[in-house]
Design an enzyme around this catalytic site. Structure first.
Site, short mmCIF file in Angstrom:
data_model
loop_
_atom_site.label_atom_id
_atom_site.label_comp_id
_atom_site.label_asym_id
_atom_site.label_seq_id
_atom_site.Cartn_x
_atom_site.Cartn_y
_atom_site.Cartn_z
N ASP A 11 2.32 -9.73 2.47
CA ASP A 11 1.04 -9.52 3.13
C ASP A 11 0.94 -10.52 4.27
OD1 ASP A 11 0.69 -7.79 1.08
OD2 ASP A 11 -1.17 -8.67 0.31
N ASP A 132 -6.61 3.21 -2.62
CA ASP A 132 -7.06 1.97 -3.23
C ASP A 132 -8.37 2.29 -3.94
OD1 ASP A 132 -4.95 1.00 -1.78
OD2 ASP A 132 -6.19 0.12 -0.21
#
EC number: 5.3.1.16
Length: 245
Positions: A11, A132
């Protein structure tokens, strides 16, 4: 060799490798200054794929860390998938033409369905749909918004439009090292009849084995982040164990 694939995650925020807890930008830990060096490390441990997330991009709605993504795609022998801040046809085209293997569309699946459907038609399985979910409902805009749309419903709709690959993240488990939500991951795979990659909560090799046992139902891989950065296990260990399952 098992077809179940492990995706070490990087990330990126401000050009560094970070982890957030449950997507909270105020709960950030920096694990490295160079996404490229981190990717190279994972490659040396045996990774075939790498899962990259442009956190700045997800928040700002445009590509921010693309330079790092393209460098990894072009210089390392890794298949790259990238999500975060991809909102236009040009974004998708530029990544794919630069050597990225798969582009993840998340928020735009809710905010701009015609765009996502067009990309699925044009690029097929080069596009992954990032679903998500918070309590089963789709969350968007870097997890800052929760919709009234069920992940399974959106999944089925997009599967009908040509989506072949889904990446399912249960936000409640992400960055918590509390174990993945196997049940919801399997449910999405069964409902859509497509390939689902699990993301969030993996804390042990046993978690990966639990997911891999559902490969016949369509659970095709797992994304591993915090567990690798906090040394719960190594990638090479995990690859070895999952291969033997």
């Amino acid at each position: 060799m098992s077809a179940f694939t492990l995706y070490p995650a990087i990330d990126m925020r401000n050009g560094k490798c970070v982890r957030l807890v449950q997507g909270d930008y105020n709960k950030e830990t920096i694990y490295g200054d160079s996404p490229y060096d981190m990717a190279e490390l994972f490659e040396k441990e045996g990774a075939e794929w790498i899962h990259l997330v442009d956190l700045d991009g997800a928040k700002e709605g445009k590509r921010v860390n693309d330079r790092h993504v393209i460098e990894i795609a072009q210089k390392l022998n890794l298949k790259v998938e990238i999500g975060g801040g991809i909102r236009s046809e040009n974004d998708v085209y530029e990544y794919l033409s630069a050597g990225v293997e798969r582009v993840i569309l998340g928020s735009s699946a809710v905010s701009n369905p015609p765009f996502v459907k067009k990309m699925l038609k044009q690029y097929g399985e080069k596009i992954a749909i990032g679903l998500d979910a918070r309590n089963g409902f789709v969350s968007t805009e870097g997890w800052l918004e929760t919709s009234t749309l069920k992940a399974t419903e959106l999944g089925k709709e997009l599967a009908n439009e040509g989506a072949e690959v889904f990446i399912f993240t249960d936000i409640a488990t992400d960055g918590m090292l509390s174990g993945p939500n196997v049940k919801s991951t399997v449910e999405l795979a069964k409902e859509t009849g497509k390939s689902v990659i699990a993301s969030g909560g993996v804390s042990s090799v046993a978690d990966l084995e639990a997911l891999a046992r559902n490969e016949a139902d369509g659970v095709s891989g797992a994304i591993i982040g915090k567990a690798l950065y906090t040394n719960q296990f190594t990638l090479s260990e995990a690859l070895e164990r999952v291969k033997r399952k």
